[in-house]
Motif scaffolding. Structure first.
Motif, short mmCIF file in Angstrom:
data_model
loop_
_atom_site.label_atom_id
_atom_site.label_comp_id
_atom_site.label_asym_id
_atom_site.label_seq_id
_atom_site.Cartn_x
_atom_site.Cartn_y
_atom_site.Cartn_z
N ARG A 31 32.07 42.27 43.26
CA ARG A 31 30.85 41.81 42.58
C ARG A 31 29.60 42.26 43.33
NH1 ARG A 31 33.53 36.07 41.54
NH2 ARG A 31 34.54 36.53 39.57
N GLY A 50 30.06 47.93 35.80
CA GLY A 50 31.07 47.38 34.89
C GLY A 50 32.47 47.53 35.44
N ARG A 51 32.75 48.67 36.02
CA ARG A 51 34.07 48.89 36.61
C ARG A 51 34.32 47.96 37.79
NH1 ARG A 51 34.35 55.47 36.51
NH2 ARG A 51 34.79 55.66 34.28
N ARG A 53 33.02 44.95 38.15
CA ARG A 53 33.26 43.61 37.61
C ARG A 53 34.67 43.48 37.05
NH1 ARG A 53 29.01 44.38 34.28
NH2 ARG A 53 27.14 44.55 35.49
N VAL A 54 35.15 44.53 36.40
CA VAL A 54 36.52 44.51 35.88
C VAL A 54 37.51 44.41 37.04
CG1 VAL A 54 38.28 45.92 34.74
CG2 VAL A 54 36.01 45.70 33.74
N ALA A 55 37.27 45.16 38.12
CA ALA A 55 38.15 45.10 39.28
C ALA A 55 38.18 43.69 39.87
CB ALA A 55 37.71 46.11 40.32
N ARG A 57 37.70 40.89 38.25
CA ARG A 57 38.50 40.05 37.34
C ARG A 57 39.98 40.30 37.53
NH1 ARG A 57 35.90 41.67 32.25
NH2 ARG A 57 34.05 41.91 33.42
N LEU A 58 40.36 41.57 37.68
CA LEU A 58 41.77 41.90 37.86
C LEU A 58 42.34 41.30 39.14
CD1 LEU A 58 41.83 45.61 36.67
CD2 LEU A 58 42.77 43.62 35.49
N GLU A 61 42.87 37.59 38.47
CA GLU A 61 43.99 37.36 37.54
C GLU A 61 45.33 37.57 38.24
OE1 GLU A 61 43.56 39.79 34.08
OE2 GLU A 61 41.63 38.89 33.57
#
Length: 77
Positions: A31, A50-51, A53-55, A57-58, A61
């Motif tokens: 982040r 964006g990438r 932020r996706v990382a 989240r992953l 998860e």
């Protein structure tokens, strides 16, 4: 004497709180990279942010999934 699952040591020797702390630290790092990319203002900075932020989240998860699996394994023992 046979060893049961309850008497075996953890495979990696890392406990659940340490895994959780590591996952949170990694997500926070991603982040921070997202914010840094937006501040830099390069042409592809929104894509990089964006990438990141996706990382983040992953990472969270996967940590949740591993935690659930470890809880299920501990309950089965």
């Amino acid at each position: 004497m046979l060893k049961t699952m309850a008497t075996l040591k953890k495979a990696r020797g890392i406990d659940q709180p340490e895994r959780r702390a590591t996952a949170i630290a990694n997500a926070n790092w991603f982040r921070a990279r997202a914010c840094q990319a937006l501040r830099e203002g390069h042409p592809d900075s929104r894509l990089r942010a964006g990438r990141a932020r996706v990382a983040a989240r992953l990472v969270l998860e996967r940590a949740r999934r591993e935690g659930l699996l470890m809880d299920q394994a501990a309950g089965a023992a």
